[in-house]
Design an enzyme around this catalytic site. Sequence first.
Site, PDB file in Angstrom:
ATOM      1  N   ASP A 437       0.873  -0.351  -0.028  1.00 33.16           N
ATOM      2  CA  ASP A 437       0.390  -0.084   0.268  1.00 33.16           C
ATOM      3  C   ASP A 437       0.323   1.536  -0.183  1.00 33.16           C
ATOM      4  O   ASP A 437       0.551   2.354  -0.671  1.00 33.16           O
ATOM      5  CB  ASP A 437      -0.735   0.459   1.174  1.00 33.16           C
ATOM      6  CG  ASP A 437       0.123  -0.167   2.600  1.00 33.16           C
ATOM      7  OD1 ASP A 437       1.048  -0.623   2.179  1.00 33.16           O
ATOM      8  OD2 ASP A 437      -1.153   0.335   3.630  1.00 33.16           O
ATOM      9  N   ASP A 442       4.226   2.336   9.175  1.00 31.97           N
ATOM     10  CA  ASP A 442       4.133   0.611   9.427  1.00 31.97           C
ATOM     11  C   ASP A 442       3.567  -0.090   9.049  1.00 31.97           C
ATOM     12  O   ASP A 442       2.955  -0.198   9.684  1.00 31.97           O
ATOM     13  CB  ASP A 442       4.466   0.868  11.044  1.00 31.97           C
ATOM     14  CG  ASP A 442       3.181   1.663  11.566  1.00 31.97           C
ATOM     15  OD1 ASP A 442       2.502   2.288  10.306  1.00 31.97           O
ATOM     16  OD2 ASP A 442       3.201   1.472  12.977  1.00 31.97           O
ATOM     17  N   GLU A 443       3.663   0.232   7.669  1.00 37.30           N
ATOM     18  CA  GLU A 443       2.908  -0.568   7.107  1.00 37.30           C
ATOM     19  C   GLU A 443       2.740  -1.708   6.338  1.00 37.30           C
ATOM     20  O   GLU A 443       4.009  -2.897   6.742  1.00 37.30           O
ATOM     21  CB  GLU A 443       0.906   0.011   6.483  1.00 37.30           C
ATOM     22  CG  GLU A 443       0.661   0.540   7.137  1.00 37.30           C
ATOM     23  CD  GLU A 443      -1.026   0.438   6.374  1.00 37.30           C
ATOM     24  OE1 GLU A 443      -1.549  -0.624   6.465  1.00 37.30           O
ATOM     25  OE2 GLU A 443      -1.778   1.877   7.241  1.00 37.30           O
ATOM     26  N   ASP A 450      -5.728  -2.026  -3.029  1.00 42.86           N
ATOM     27  CA  ASP A 450      -5.064  -1.717  -3.793  1.00 42.86           C
ATOM     28  C   ASP A 450      -4.349  -1.825  -5.187  1.00 42.86           C
ATOM     29  O   ASP A 450      -5.096  -1.318  -6.274  1.00 42.86           O
ATOM     30  CB  ASP A 450      -3.278  -0.967  -2.789  1.00 42.86           C
ATOM     31  CG  ASP A 450      -4.317  -0.480  -1.260  1.00 42.86           C
ATOM     32  OD1 ASP A 450      -4.807  -0.894  -0.964  1.00 42.86           O
ATOM     33  OD2 ASP A 450      -3.997   0.621  -1.328  1.00 42.86           O
ATOM     34  N   GLU A 727      -2.115   9.028  -0.705  1.00 40.68           N
ATOM     35  CA  GLU A 727      -2.845   8.311  -0.384  1.00 40.68           C
ATOM     36  C   GLU A 727      -4.341   9.095  -0.061  1.00 40.68           C
ATOM     37  O   GLU A 727      -5.578   8.735  -1.103  1.00 40.68           O
ATOM     38  CB  GLU A 727      -2.834   7.731   0.830  1.00 40.68           C
ATOM     39  CG  GLU A 727      -3.900   6.961   1.620  1.00 40.68           C
ATOM     40  CD  GLU A 727      -3.678   6.194   3.228  1.00 40.68           C
ATOM     41  OE1 GLU A 727      -2.578   6.755   3.672  1.00 40.68           O
ATOM     42  OE2 GLU A 727      -3.765   5.500   3.721  1.00 40.68           O
ATOM     43  N   HIS A 753       1.458   6.233  -2.138  1.00 43.14           N
ATOM     44  CA  HIS A 753       0.211   5.009  -2.111  1.00 43.14           C
ATOM     45  C   HIS A 753      -0.908   5.553  -3.714  1.00 43.14           C
ATOM     46  O   HIS A 753      -1.259   6.033  -3.976  1.00 43.14           O
ATOM     47  CB  HIS A 753      -1.553   5.653  -1.683  1.00 43.14           C
ATOM     48  CG  HIS A 753      -1.237   4.972   0.091  1.00 43.14           C
ATOM     49  ND1 HIS A 753      -0.564   4.973   1.110  1.00 43.14           N
ATOM     50  CD2 HIS A 753      -2.509   4.268   0.161  1.00 43.14           C
ATOM     51  CE1 HIS A 753      -0.846   4.615   1.945  1.00 43.14           C
ATOM     52  NE2 HIS A 753      -2.603   3.031   1.559  1.00 43.14           N
TER      53      HIS A 753
HETATM   54  C1  BGC Z   1      -3.764   1.016   3.491  1.00 36.37           C
HETATM   55  C2  BGC Z   1      -5.154   1.651   2.493  1.00 36.37           C
HETATM   56  C3  BGC Z   1      -5.351   0.012   2.668  1.00 36.37           C
HETATM   57  C4  BGC Z   1      -6.810   0.337   3.288  1.00 36.37           C
HETATM   58  C5  BGC Z   1      -7.580  -0.614   3.845  1.00 36.37           C
HETATM   59  C6  BGC Z   1      -4.528   0.910   4.383  1.00 36.37           C
HETATM   60  O1  BGC Z   1      -4.273   1.622   6.181  1.00 36.37           O
HETATM   61  O2  BGC Z   1      -2.845   1.649   3.920  1.00 36.37           O
HETATM   62  O3  BGC Z   1      -4.342   0.928   1.174  1.00 36.37           O
HETATM   63  O4  BGC Z   1      -6.664  -0.338   1.692  1.00 36.37           O
HETATM   64  O5  BGC Z   1      -6.118   0.088   5.171  1.00 36.37           O
HETATM   65  O6  BGC Z   1      -8.899   0.031   3.611  1.00 36.37           O
END
Ligand code: BGC
Length: 850
Positions: A437, A442-443, A450, A727, A753
Amino acid sequence: MIQIKRFACENLTSGCVTDERSPRFSFYVESNIPGNSLQTAELTVNGWKTIIHSQLSEHYRGPKLTPFTQYTAALAVTDAQGAKDEATVTFETGRLDTPWQAKWISDPTYKFTDKAVSPVPMTFRKVIRTGKPIAKARIYATAMGIYELELNGQKVGNRYFAPGFTSYKHNLQYQTYDVTELLRGEDELRVIVAGGWAVGSFVFTRKNRVYADRQALLLELRITYADGTEEVIGTDETWSVSEEGPFKMADIYDGEIYDATCGWDTVAWRPAAPEKLRLSPKIMADYGDPVVAHERMEPISCTELDGKLIYDFGQNFAGVVHLTINGKRGQVVTVKHAELLNPDGSLNVKFLRTAKAAAIYTCADGIQTYSPRLTYMGFRYISIEGISRENIEVAALALYSDVEQTGGFACSDPMLNRLQQNILWSSKSNFVDIPTDCPQRDERMGWTGDIAVFAPVACYNFNMSRFLNKWMLDLQAEQLPSGGVPNTIPLHGFGFPATMPVMAVAWWDDACILVPWSEYQARGDKEILRHYYPGMKKYIKACCFWAGLLSTGKNKYIWDVPGMLCFGDWVAPDVPQMSQWQARGKWTGTASIRNCSSLVARIAEILGETQDAAYYRDLSEKTADAYCSVFTDGNGKLLEEFQTAYVLPLHLDMFPNADVKAKAAQNLVKLVEGNDHCIGTGFPGTPYILFALADNGHADTAYKMLLNTKCPSWLYQVKMGATTIWERWDGLDENGECPIGDDGTDIMISYNHYASGAVGDFMYRRVAGIEAQAPGYERFKVQPVLGGGLTWAKSHVLTPYGLVSSHWRIENDQFTIEVQVPLGTSCQLILPNGQSISLNSGNHTHTCPV
Ligand code: BGC
């Protein structure tokens, strides 16, 4: 003349090592004779000869392949004039299930200090003595964690983050290294294994040891001596291990700590011990694209603030710094990373959330270079502390999966060109072994929604074949028995509600259909559809279950389950609260069933599943009918209006007839005009809104929206200096400041994003006008939609048949277009005056008045 331009095994033109028992070959040819055609193509591999039926994918069906063997495939082609060409490609078989003689090893004495922290990198070591001339030597290696291999102190190969990120419960890749020329007789092999994704702290819940209790290594060095004898040296108790050495810390989010004063010669080694893994994944030779260093980034400015050096690379990207330092032993240099500066010029690290994203380097004496190897960051700016400007040279490396760039777009509007660059950079930044994403906070997880919406444009810009197939294998493995798909792939122990066994989430889970479908459209290999078809059916069954739960009549097709998690119109800017995005779930969910069922009906037809096809067509029609009956007045007006609610039924052709559809399009136009041509869509609507307008007679409105620079819009981001896709549509206000609310979206501010960059699809398909009509572009259309004052546009796509390109311009009220049609394809060119022209292979120029 005919010339073979690309001949590939498993989509690689060189260096393929595969565990496929019937690897696939593909090729394309070029000719300088317009309209020329391929007459025959013959493939010879391992004494097996075949006439090629599809140049996009021909499977090897000869005698059983032997493990650890190099083969050369030969291709001979003739054209309509009898001219010939030949080419070869070599590939090597991997282990082909040969049992490992090596054992998994680890350091069982290693103690984790914290549940949320990544382990100290472990280093494994062995001195290898050969002493006879070597004919061939290969290392086969994999790990729980991410590893770097060093032979006599030199890194072997150029990849980062081996063995790559997979769903380790099911799938694990191993890498093959040709070390024939590197062995000297007495050689020190060192393998540094960091926690990475498997053992390190990962996912914003910061859990470690999700897949294994500690790092572990499995490696075999297989040597064939010149005298014909063979030797296998594998990991076992004779190896040593240590957590000493220069790597003090490595973590995907937090960065790396490296101490150059800790030489390897002073390390206290202990014996390694066999390790019993908790999981037993299928271990396969690499089948994705390795992460490697691409662009070398140079800073465009350096300023000093509070004793820190602040560098700007002028571009947001994912990667690592590359520093040349004139240092003193013990001097500590700290590098921090961020996408954004605060108004006072310092780094904004707030949006990284728990990710520390720092590289801390302790110097040895003299001139030295340092670049992190076991982590990466998403950044445009860095701050450096602990060194003066004249003692450091700063550069950085963009790290991403080695996907080949196959597309390009440019036009007379410089802002749109920057948007295309931003789409490319957000792609690169988020193709780090899996489609992530975002690359900074921290993802960095494989959020399905996405890539579900972004896959079509990704497949224009890049050859995504290996990359997406690798990820889809994990998706397939992780699909829930009920048919739902975890929202992040690999799931990685992520405890989000939607991963509960009975869940299904519209548009996010749709990835199981949308991703293979995009890849199929781009590259034409039916196999991806066949392979994932059962999972697609299972998923639709789950959608129908939820839609039909406790409802009757037409409501059985409306996906609206109170309290059930969905992401609705995620990031729609007109309702900035997460709960309101989600409240739109019944419109987006129902449209998702329509989209998925009509695609699966087409897929069923392609696969010859006619009964299934009829079933899904019927489902698709009933869903469309239900949407219009429940959500509209029956005459093209939504009872509750918002952009996405119009966009989806328009684009997915859900209105009962042309007249109602035209009214709905008119209503969308009103909505868009009332919104000052600003965007109002979230993930599900954004990819399609311009199509919904332009394809229904409102190209002018589509262009006004595309070229709008007011917030929120694509070009607003460009106006505000974006170098990647944001994003949130409103990532920065007009003063360049971040909107920080307390509505739950304040922790969701990423500037990298790619999802809303899905608009790139419109740029290829409508602005430049290139659109596949048959999978892999065997038939394609070029039909530019003029507007927005653009005076020229050009784009190219390297299709599996060769280069397609379109370049149009308007001069003195005259429209001129040049089109390149590859051999083996045909093109329907439709000029702005409606004239339709059939084109065979070759280069063509046509004009008409405008
Ligand atoms: C992410 C998004 C993801 C979403 C889910 C977020 O935290 O960064 O891109 O699709 O969560 O709804």
